[in-house]
Design an enzyme around this catalytic site. Sequence first.
Site, short mmCIF file in Angstrom:
data_model
loop_
_atom_site.label_atom_id
_atom_site.label_comp_id
_atom_site.label_asym_id
_atom_site.label_seq_id
_atom_site.Cartn_x
_atom_site.Cartn_y
_atom_site.Cartn_z
N ARG A 58 -8.85 0.94 -5.85
CA ARG A 58 -7.11 0.92 -5.96
C ARG A 58 -6.39 0.73 -6.37
O ARG A 58 -5.23 0.77 -5.57
CB ARG A 58 -7.54 1.00 -4.16
CG ARG A 58 -8.06 1.17 -3.36
CD ARG A 58 -8.43 1.07 -2.07
NE ARG A 58 -7.46 0.85 -1.74
CZ ARG A 58 -6.20 0.11 -0.54
NH1 ARG A 58 -6.50 -1.07 -0.50
NH2 ARG A 58 -5.29 0.10 0.03
N ASP A 59 -6.24 0.06 -7.23
CA ASP A 59 -5.20 -0.93 -8.45
C ASP A 59 -5.23 -0.42 -9.23
O ASP A 59 -5.49 -1.65 -10.53
CB ASP A 59 -5.32 -1.86 -7.96
CG ASP A 59 -3.65 -2.64 -8.38
OD1 ASP A 59 -2.74 -2.13 -8.63
OD2 ASP A 59 -3.47 -3.67 -8.37
N ILE A 60 -5.50 0.65 -10.46
CA ILE A 60 -6.06 1.04 -11.58
C ILE A 60 -4.84 0.97 -12.37
O ILE A 60 -4.18 1.41 -11.71
CB ILE A 60 -7.42 1.65 -11.76
CG1 ILE A 60 -8.27 1.36 -11.62
CG2 ILE A 60 -7.60 2.34 -13.38
CD1 ILE A 60 -9.96 2.75 -11.15
N ASN A 81 -4.26 -4.30 -15.79
CA ASN A 81 -5.28 -4.33 -14.57
C ASN A 81 -6.19 -4.55 -15.98
O ASN A 81 -7.53 -4.04 -15.39
CB ASN A 81 -5.08 -3.62 -13.51
CG ASN A 81 -4.19 -4.39 -12.70
OD1 ASN A 81 -3.70 -5.33 -12.35
ND2 ASN A 81 -4.22 -3.92 -11.29
N LYS A 94 0.49 0.28 -7.68
CA LYS A 94 1.82 0.81 -8.70
C LYS A 94 2.25 2.10 -9.03
O LYS A 94 1.24 2.76 -8.77
CB LYS A 94 0.98 0.09 -9.78
CG LYS A 94 0.40 -1.62 -9.89
CD LYS A 94 -0.39 -1.81 -11.27
CE LYS A 94 -0.63 -3.62 -11.16
NZ LYS A 94 -1.53 -4.03 -10.07
#
Length: 189
Positions: A48-50, A54, A87
């Site tokens: 959920r935050d690629i 990261n 993001k």
Amino acid sequence: VMPYYKGRTLRKVRAGMVIAPGERACRAVLEALLSALEVLHKEGVFHRDIAPDNILIGDDGLPVLLDFCAARRVLGDRTQALTSIMKPHFAPLEQYADGNAMRQGPWTDLYALGGTIYYLITGQEPVPAASRALHDDQPRLVEVRPRDCSQGFLAAIDWMLALKPPELPQSVHMLRDVLEGRITLPGRV
């Protein structure tokens, strides 16, 4: 707890490039990250935050997926009350929704990964999904035609950036089938 990795973020690596990477380099990054997502998704975990910040490109050249703060395991009956950590340039529409308004799943990570590969190819962040929902002026890679990339590969990355969750690749396996030519790219609404 995880090992200490030496390297630079994908964002820093891309910023240092004079010439955009071709399909072969992009596929190497994509395949390594798909393998990581495949392991996570089999366990019912979504990152959920690629995003380029990261992903660490190690001194050995291999990408490592970092920052699992937003990762969540979907339990039981698959009911999801997931917090909104994102993001904007790399988050799909369903991450903008509150509570159970829109389900998240493997396609959520695949959208973000598609945005990351889009950034790797173009050097530009994708247009945020919330803006695209009102007016989709995101340049399609198949129309931009970056150097050293096949139309099939570019179409697959564009598919990963579809706005509606049902139009996205639904699994790593499905995406790999398209990338490797085992199935044709599903039509886009």
